[in-house]
Design a protein around this motif. Structure first.
Motif, short mmCIF file in Angstrom:
data_model
loop_
_atom_site.label_atom_id
_atom_site.label_comp_id
_atom_site.label_asym_id
_atom_site.label_seq_id
_atom_site.Cartn_x
_atom_site.Cartn_y
_atom_site.Cartn_z
N VAL A 51 0.55 -2.66 -6.29
CA VAL A 51 1.69 -3.27 -5.61
C VAL A 51 1.55 -3.16 -4.10
O VAL A 51 1.86 -4.07 -3.36
CB VAL A 51 2.99 -2.61 -6.11
N PHE A 52 1.05 -2.00 -3.67
CA PHE A 52 0.96 -1.77 -2.23
C PHE A 52 -0.40 -2.20 -1.68
O PHE A 52 -1.15 -1.38 -1.17
CB PHE A 52 1.25 -0.30 -1.91
N VAL A 53 -0.70 -3.49 -1.85
CA VAL A 53 -1.91 -4.02 -1.24
C VAL A 53 -1.52 -5.28 -0.49
O VAL A 53 -0.56 -5.96 -0.83
CB VAL A 53 -3.00 -4.37 -2.29
N PHE A 54 -2.24 -5.58 0.56
CA PHE A 54 -2.01 -6.81 1.29
C PHE A 54 -3.35 -7.48 1.52
O PHE A 54 -4.28 -6.82 1.97
CB PHE A 54 -1.32 -6.50 2.63
N PRO A 55 -3.55 -8.72 1.23
CA PRO A 55 -2.59 -9.65 0.63
C PRO A 55 -2.25 -9.31 -0.83
O PRO A 55 -3.11 -8.79 -1.55
CB PRO A 55 -3.34 -10.99 0.70
N PRO A 56 -1.02 -9.62 -1.25
CA PRO A 56 -0.63 -9.32 -2.62
C PRO A 56 -1.37 -10.19 -3.62
O PRO A 56 -1.84 -11.28 -3.29
CB PRO A 56 0.87 -9.63 -2.64
#
Lengths: 285, 304
Positions: A51-56
């Motif tokens: 969940v805590f990644v960017f880009p999602p």
């Protein structure tokens, strides 16, 4: 000009282009409307790390069902669910009963000040709930039912709007029917139970759905009356969970998905009745 | 002789009236009791309480117009009222335009109309709590979906709910999204009341689709447009749930609306009397809009 045959109909090219443009806009709109729901579901099946990644990402590596089983350890879903059921069933049953009887009285019985009383009912229909909530809270404190489900169950047993709706329906039923029953010796209550009520099926169904939805989704009234966790209804419980576990998005999204489920299933089963029921709220506010 | 005949008939009618009154007490009685206790009574009680100072514990104190005087000097009332206005201006025109366009597009014999109707209507049946939780996740400044979309399109990263300059707009977007399907359906039912002969006639006169929209659809739909307009304004003036759930009025007071301040006074500061004065301010606004509506509607009916 060549005409185009599609979907069992014939269109001119211009009509076809307009249709395609319509569909593109409608589809884009539909996607925008659905996106939050899709995002909710997709998050509910991810692990916390994904969940805590960017880009999602749209999908995690695998489906994490545990988010759904974890709900019960953080969130008393079953208790809140049962509280919501209890309140909703009670409110719907009583509101239908009192509204139908009063609607009958306003449409069929002769008594003094009938029109004046009905006018008062009409006048309060547009009063915002925020105007009446404070005296009602004081009143419930006085009865000693604040922080119990009774505070959510007693005031909405009567609804001016429901009464109005039932009256309007009964007025459309020709009077010849009850005149005939009256000659046969039927009492007004008998006419109500045996003749008018059985005809009111669709109005009652509409009112029931409208009332159930409002009660089930209600956040404001429980927020005012209930502060003890054991008495929470589902919306209040979910809002509380957001407060205390604001970073565990997957479990939070799983709980949110589950909270939507009952109304969603009912909606898909009875779309037309639902639409009709909710359109009524426009007349109410 | 004529009098003698009429008299018994009259008394018979009166006895029938009395009979009905008995039934009315039985059938209307419970409803009327609840209505007086929980609806009409409280409307009057709120007015009474607005002239008092009351905190649920100390005895009630009558203070005349002081609450109202304080209210008109209270800067927070001014700011929350302004925020409510801004919220209304942000949601009502955009929401109405979008839903009208969608309704017009949907008002064709499209094969999957039921599907579209269900999809657009979905947010309306979802509880505000669920909606707020999901949108808070979408608005998440670091890992949220919206900032990702913005980064793809090349727009700047926003703080959405956690910045005082965008918090109210963020709440307004959710408000538009949630009520879009509902307004669309109101328009759709209005559109279905317009006879196709108008469109056929305008087509013979050589009007294109856009002209038809301006010169046939909009004028014929005026009553519905007005109804949706009034309903939207009234409900946007009562906005509370989304504010309470997503920002609690913050950051600072940037997204605090009138009902939120009412709630705070009544149930956080326990200033019941003052909160009742604010409730009557809200009531007055809703009343004025409703009365304007009735006047205006009458005028409209005279013109058209």
């Amino acid at each position: 000009m060549t005409n185009i045959h599609a979907f069992g109909r014939t269109y001119t090219p211009k009509q076809m282009i307009l249709r395609i443009i319509s569909h593109v806009i409608l589809l884009f709109g539909a996607l925008t409307m659905l996106m939050p729901f899709i995002w909710m579901l997709s998050t509910s099946f991810k692990s916390l790390g994904e969940v805590f990644v960017f880009p999602p990402t749209m999908f995690g590596e695998r489906i994490v069902w545990e988010n759904y089983t974890k709900i019960s350890s953080r969130f008393d879903y079953f208790r809140y669910f049962m509280n919501s059921i209890k309140v909703s069933v009670w409110v719907v049953a009583f509101q239908l009963f009192t509204s139908a009887m009063a609607g009958f009285a306003f449409s069929r019985l002769q008594f003094r000040f009938r029109e004046q009383i009905f006018l008062l009912y009409l006048a309060t229909m547009m009063v915002p709930i925020h105007v009446t909530i404070i005296p009602n809270f004081i009143q419930m404190t006085f009865y000693g039912v604040v922080n119990t489900l009774w505070s959510l169950m007693i005031p909405p047993m009567v609804s001016a709007f429901g009464t109005f709706l039932m009256r309007q329906f009964f007025l459309t039923v020709p009077r010849e029917l009850d005149e005939a029953a009256k000659i046969d010796g039927c009492t007004p209550f008998g006419i109500f139970i045996r003749i008018l009520l059985p005809m009111a099926g669709s109005t009652i169904a509409t009112l029931a759905i409208f009332c159930f939805m409002n009660t089930w989704n209600d956040y404001f009234t429980p927020l005012i009356y209930i502060s003890e966790q054991r008495q929470y209804t589902l919306p209040l419980g979910l809002a509380g969970m957001k407060g205390s576990y604001s970073t565990d998005w997957p479990v939070l999204m799983a709980a949110t998905s589950l909270s939507i489920l009952p109304v969603l299933v009912a909606f898909l089963l009875a779309q037309d009745a639902f639409v009709k029921g909710i359109m009524l709220s426009g007349m109410k506010d | 002789m004529a009098n003698a005949v009429a008299a018994p008939a009259k008394s018979k009618k009166r006895s029938k009236l009395q009979n009905d009154t008995g039934w009315a007490v039985l059938m209307l009685g419970p409803n009327l009791l609840g209505f007086l206790l929980f609806m009409l009574g409280p409307v009057v009680a709120t007015l009474f309480l607005s002239f008092t100072e009351y905190d649920l514990i100390a005895p009630l104190k009558f203070i005349g117009l002081q609450n109202y005087i304080e209210m008109f000097q209270d800067e927070i009332v001014g700011q929350t009222l302004l925020n409510t206005f801004i919220y209304t201006i942000l949601t009502v025109p955009v929401g109405m335009c979008l839903s009208l366009i969608l309704a017009v597009l949907l008002d064709q014999d499209l094969a999957i109309r039921r599907f579209y109707r269900a999809v657009y209507f979905l947010p309306s049946i979802t509880s505000m709590v669920a909606v707020a939780v999901v949108w808070q996740w979408i608005y998440n400044p670091e890992f949220g979906l919206l900032n990702y979309v913005f980064s793809v399109v090349g727009l700047p990263q926003m703080k959405w709910l956690s910045s005082s300059s965008t918090s109210l707009i963020s709440i307004a977007i959710v408000g538009i999204w949630k009520s879009l399907g509902y307004n669309m359906l109101l328009f759709l039912s209005g559109l279905q009341g317009i006879s196709t002969t108008y469109y056929e006639a305008s087509e013979l006169d050589g009007a294109n689709k856009l002209q038809q929209f301006w010169y046939v659809t909009v004028p014929m739909l005026r009553p519905t447009i007005f109804f949706v307009f009034v309903m939207s304004i009234i409900s946007s003036f009562q906005v509370f749930d989304s504010v309470m759930l997503m920002t609690k009025g913050g950051p600072g007071r940037s997204s605090s609306v009138l009902v939120h301040y009412l709630y705070q006074n009544a149930f956080q500061y326990f200033r019941m009397g003052y909160a009742c004065a604010i409730a009557y301010l809200l009531f007055a606004v809703v009343l004025i809009i409703t009365l304007c509506n009735m006047r205006f509607e009458k005028k409209m009916r005279d013109i058209y």
